[in-house]
Design an enzyme around this catalytic site. Structure first.
Site, short mmCIF file in Angstrom:
data_model
loop_
_atom_site.label_atom_id
_atom_site.label_comp_id
_atom_site.label_asym_id
_atom_site.label_seq_id
_atom_site.Cartn_x
_atom_site.Cartn_y
_atom_site.Cartn_z
N LYS A 1 17.74 -69.27 -28.13
CA LYS A 1 18.77 -68.75 -28.48
C LYS A 1 19.74 -69.82 -29.23
CE LYS A 1 19.98 -67.39 -24.24
NZ LYS A 1 18.85 -67.66 -23.41
N ARG A 49 25.67 -61.40 -19.74
CA ARG A 49 24.41 -61.62 -18.90
C ARG A 49 24.37 -60.89 -17.66
NH1 ARG A 49 23.80 -67.48 -20.12
NH2 ARG A 49 22.11 -68.13 -19.00
N ARG A 82 13.20 -80.09 -23.25
CA ARG A 82 14.13 -79.95 -23.93
C ARG A 82 15.24 -81.34 -23.97
NH1 ARG A 82 18.06 -74.96 -23.62
NH2 ARG A 82 17.95 -75.44 -21.58
N ARG A 92 19.74 -82.05 -19.77
CA ARG A 92 20.52 -81.12 -19.03
C ARG A 92 20.20 -81.25 -17.63
NH1 ARG A 92 21.30 -75.45 -22.05
NH2 ARG A 92 21.22 -74.65 -19.92
#
Ligand code: AP5
Length: 207
Positions: free
Chosen positions: A15, A90, A124, A152
């Site tokens: 996204k 969500r 990531r 993250r």
């Protein structure tokens, strides 16, 4: 195009990666609840302190907190002609609240099976200076910026599994909620970043 666009899909679907392209095509600002919450956590605000525990464990931040955040964001002048929501709504209550405050014109759903998600998320890396998203396997960063990239806190294999469970329980039902309103546009998210980008582009230009 009037109204807002929702970018929908499981964690790690791409996204954030594809949002850049939609912003370029539509001129609508990206509104990522995940980015807003991470900024609040970094700043140590009351909201950030409340959200951190949910985020680190892969659970959803309570609806009333998120809805308040979005109501405030939509009052800013750049949101007048609609925005690109990334990671919001969500839950069905979030979608119902959104429908009462603004018009949603399309929901682009990036579809990726769970089996592909873990490698995407664990690999990531984010550039804190530019906000660019990389992946050690699928989109390697240039060597000269590697030293400043961050991972993250919720991008661990264990947390990803919780995030996927949360997604299937609480977020996936929204696909049929939007589908029954004629707003859902499914896009195959399994190709390369460029291939998915082309599919997203053709979905947006056909709106
Ligand atoms: P959030 O930040 O929204 O995380 P998420 O939905 O889990 O989505 P991600 O950011 O992990 O993934 P993405 O789809 O953007 O993928 P990306 O493009 O980076 O939320 C974090 C937390 O905040 C939540 O768990 C929750 O606690 C809280 N929260 C946020 N919003 C909330 C809300 N509305 N209500 C309640 N709580 C909320 O890509 C991932 C990786 O894959 C990258 O490395 C990328 O390079 C790579 N990649 C992308 N596309 C491809 C491809 N086609 N092939 C191979 N690799 C690819």
């Amino acid at each position: 195009m009037a109204g807002s666009i929702v970018l929908f899909g499981p964690p790690g679907a791409g996204k954030g990666t594809q949002a850049t392209r939609i912003v370029e095509l539509t001129g609508k600002p990206q509104v990522s609840t995940g980015d807003m919450l991470r900024a609040a956590v970094s700043a140590g605000t009351e909201l950030g302190i409340e959200a951190k525990g949910y985020m680190d464990s892969g659970h959803l931040v309570p609806d009333q907190v998120i809805i308040g955040l979005i109501e405030e964001r939509l009052m800013e002048p750049d949101a007048t002609n609609g925005v690109l929501f990334d990671g919001f709504p969500r839950t069905v209550p979030q979608a119902e609240a959104l429908a009462s405050i603004t018009q949603v014109s399309a929901v682009i759903s990036i579809e990726v099976p769970d089996g592909d998600i873990v490698d995407r998320i664990v690999g990531r890396r984010m550039d804190p200076d530019t906000g660019d998203i990389y992946n050690i396997s699928f989109k390697p960063p240039p060597p000269e910026i590697e030293h400043r990239l961050i991972q993250r806190k919720d991008d661990t294999e264990e947390t990803v599994r919780n995030r996927l469970e949360t997604y299937h329980e609480q977020t996936e039902p929204l696909g049929s909620w939007y589908g029954s309103r004629g707003l859902l546009i499914p896009v195959d998210g399994c190709g390369t970043i460029a291939e998915v980008g082309d599919a997203v582009t053709s979905a947006v230009i056909n709106l």
